[in-house]
Design an enzyme around this catalytic site. Sequence first.
Site, mmCIF file in Angstrom:
data_model
loop_
_atom_site.group_PDB
_atom_site.id
_atom_site.type_symbol
_atom_site.label_atom_id
_atom_site.label_comp_id
_atom_site.label_asym_id
_atom_site.label_seq_id
_atom_site.Cartn_x
_atom_site.Cartn_y
_atom_site.Cartn_z
ATOM 1 N N ILE A 119 -14.840 19.791 40.097
ATOM 2 C CA ILE A 119 -15.365 18.744 40.688
ATOM 3 C C ILE A 119 -16.390 18.093 41.001
ATOM 4 O O ILE A 119 -16.377 16.925 40.030
ATOM 5 C CB ILE A 119 -14.777 18.053 42.282
ATOM 6 N N CYS A 120 -17.934 18.774 41.503
ATOM 7 C CA CYS A 120 -18.649 17.660 41.875
ATOM 8 C C CYS A 120 -19.873 17.915 40.302
ATOM 9 O O CYS A 120 -21.083 16.741 40.406
ATOM 10 C CB CYS A 120 -19.342 18.131 42.653
#
Length: 218
Positions: A119-120
């Site tokens: 995700i990040c």
Amino acid sequence: MMKLRNGLASLLRPEDSVLVLIDHQPYQLANVNSHEPQMVINNTAALAKAAKAFGVPTILTSVIAERGGLLFPQITEVFPGQEVIDRTFINTWQDKKVVDAVKATGRKQLIIAGLWTEICVAMPTIQALGEGWDVTVVTDASGAVSVEAHEVAIQRMITAGANMMTWLAVAAEWQRDWARADQAVKLTEVILQHAGGSGIAFLWEQQLLNTPVPKSAG
């Protein structure tokens, strides 16, 4: 067809590199299952120290730190007094303050590590690649909620054109030549602290070199 990343100019150079460390926070670490959590802390601290040793600008960023927790002290203590940019955007590359900080360095080789990989790390990597940045992801200073999530994210980012490396490979590429004596001394210290068996082997080598040969030998 994807453009191959090869040739001498494709290797990392400290004078062209900028490092972004993303969301190495307690909340994220609590559900890292792709790596042993202590390994992630160790490797990220090593990457931060290597960046400092080579004069590579490092941008620190967290997401909603008042709830997710502050960045690991093993990272922030490497850069005492430096502002940690706190975001609400999940995708770091949508946060103007972070992007402006990266652009202000004038560097073109963007190096990213963070939690979570899927995700990040993946979101800013894919966006920055689309904007023409040369992006390297440090996989062992990142981590995901499962081995599958980490591996799928890596495949996704490679497909988008990202370069994958581990922290020690990044440091070695920055060093490039052992004749860079000042940096070699600093890098050796990082290796002693964080590179496990390699650090111990170096200490052993020094011990052997400094051990007198018994007169009876030979």
